[in-house]
Design a protein around this motif. Sequence first.
Motif, short mmCIF file in Angstrom:
data_model
loop_
_atom_site.label_atom_id
_atom_site.label_comp_id
_atom_site.label_asym_id
_atom_site.label_seq_id
_atom_site.Cartn_x
_atom_site.Cartn_y
_atom_site.Cartn_z
N LYS A 131 0.97 -1.30 0.03
CA LYS A 131 -0.03 -0.13 -0.12
C LYS A 131 0.97 1.37 0.11
O LYS A 131 0.84 2.14 1.06
CB LYS A 131 -0.85 -0.14 1.36
CG LYS A 131 -2.24 0.78 0.96
CD LYS A 131 -3.25 0.27 2.17
CE LYS A 131 -4.58 1.01 2.02
NZ LYS A 131 -5.43 0.51 3.06
N LYS A 135 -4.22 4.78 -4.67
CA LYS A 135 -5.33 3.67 -5.38
C LYS A 135 -5.62 4.12 -6.66
O LYS A 135 -5.57 3.56 -7.67
CB LYS A 135 -6.38 3.39 -4.42
CG LYS A 135 -7.20 2.37 -4.88
CD LYS A 135 -8.32 2.20 -4.08
CE LYS A 135 -9.45 1.10 -4.58
NZ LYS A 135 -10.39 0.83 -3.81
N LEU A 152 -9.52 -3.49 -8.27
CA LEU A 152 -8.37 -3.35 -7.27
C LEU A 152 -9.05 -3.18 -5.86
O LEU A 152 -9.81 -2.02 -5.73
CB LEU A 152 -7.45 -2.22 -7.54
CG LEU A 152 -6.24 -1.94 -6.95
CD1 LEU A 152 -5.07 -3.00 -6.83
CD2 LEU A 152 -5.76 -0.47 -7.14
N GLU A 154 -9.19 -2.53 -1.84
CA GLU A 154 -8.26 -1.91 -0.90
C GLU A 154 -8.81 -2.81 0.47
O GLU A 154 -9.85 -2.79 1.09
CB GLU A 154 -8.60 -0.49 -0.65
CG GLU A 154 -7.61 0.23 0.16
CD GLU A 154 -7.91 1.70 0.44
OE1 GLU A 154 -7.13 2.26 1.04
OE2 GLU A 154 -8.61 2.21 -0.35
N TYR A 159 -3.42 -3.74 -0.88
CA TYR A 159 -4.27 -3.72 -2.24
C TYR A 159 -4.31 -5.19 -2.70
O TYR A 159 -3.19 -5.74 -2.88
CB TYR A 159 -3.81 -2.72 -3.46
CG TYR A 159 -3.81 -1.28 -2.97
CD1 TYR A 159 -5.02 -0.37 -2.41
CD2 TYR A 159 -2.77 -0.55 -3.25
CE1 TYR A 159 -4.90 0.80 -2.09
CE2 TYR A 159 -2.61 0.67 -3.04
CZ TYR A 159 -3.79 1.55 -2.41
OH TYR A 159 -3.74 2.75 -1.92
#
Length: 461
Positions: A131, A135, A152, A154, A159
Amino acid sequence: MKTWNQLFIRHGWFLTMKEENIFDYTEETEGNMQFLLQCLEKANVIYRIENGLLYVPTGTFIEKKWIAAIDYQTRGRGGDLWFDAYTDAAKVYELDTYICGIVRQLNRIGIRTFGSCDGHGRRVAHVLIRKDYNKEDLSVLLQALCPKRIYLRENRNSYQLQLPLNRSELLDFAENVSKAKESWLGQSFNVIKEQLFYSLLEELLSIPGASENEGLVKELVIEKMKPYVDHLTIDRAGNVIAEKTYRSGNGPTILLNAHLDIVQELKSGRKIIKQGNTWSSTKGILGADDRAGVAVLLHMAEYLYQNKRFNGKVKFIFTVEEECGLVGASQVDDHFLWGTDAAIVVDRHGTGDVVTSCRGYIPFCHPSYGSFFEKVASEAGLNGWATTDGGSSDTRIWAEYGIQSVNLSVGYDHEHTHQESLDVKACYRTAKLLEAVFCNNGELRKVLREIKREKRIPVIE
């Protein structure tokens, strides 16, 4: 069949290709090279090592056979052992077979990973990413590199890149990521797509294929087109033909066309010279006539697959032997052309031309069809496009069938000579014009409907 360069990239090795069958392996780890040599021996490939270079046979190799050589029952069960403690480089033999190339290419462009699984044909493949990145920037880059839908997610400390792709698509994704640069992270989706287009152009310009010798470029076109169309085949003349129905299919049927052959063979050992946006060849022709057009069509196949605004059908024809008399186009089966409302050929020199006739004597289309392209270009901010007369091309064949047809400039100049050049920016603008044309689905449908209506009205003398 894949080239050795493709196989090494798709399956996770870092080798630099010097020539078709010669690779510099000095940037690869000792452990990964030992594994590679074991795999070559298992696949019964004759090779030799000399002065930091790996020599393998010329030509292609069956990927299925290569996978059989690199796969083994316990591969990918190494847990956290798949990083080298001294170099922080991933160990190819410890990664799952179908995710290895993706992991290594992500690491190459600075996206650090710490876990992965190729799904083993039962679950969705995934890669865990540190991370350390924004993002949104990361998502834009990954979506630009993979035309299929990926996600993707989180998590608390990472991720998770979820890849609902089949095994072949995972390998294709690895090959796409290999084209990316670390500097692309943070760039817009459109900027990344433009860079990928230039990479595709360079690939096409590097493939030989004079008239009657289009086999290699055919293989590439088929490989690139297959994921994005409903039907694809080679017809009796050797043309690559394909079609795809989008949404309900109630809209117009549009033919997209470029030709595969180049006027003479590429010179051995030639290089592409890049001076800003202008590309040329160190010797002999560049081959942009009409590999530039082929690049635009491949771009559109992917674009239309991702974009949901066009409603209708698109027929793709990549013709052979255009340079020796429009041979491929003249032999396309009539039934493939049935129901085609309009054609767009991408095989004109210069920039900004919408060719609507052959030298003013043989019309290709109704004036309003040509004007439609001028209007769309203007509204899209693509200035400089205008209708004009031109020479002979596959466009003439489609027009003889009564299909409304135009031929668009694709950026090359001095074709058929050793001074041939390509304005790659102009070539990409042609692709953007086509995107705008297909996004104006309603207007295109209206123009074609009015042309048909006008043809039905009897002339009163």
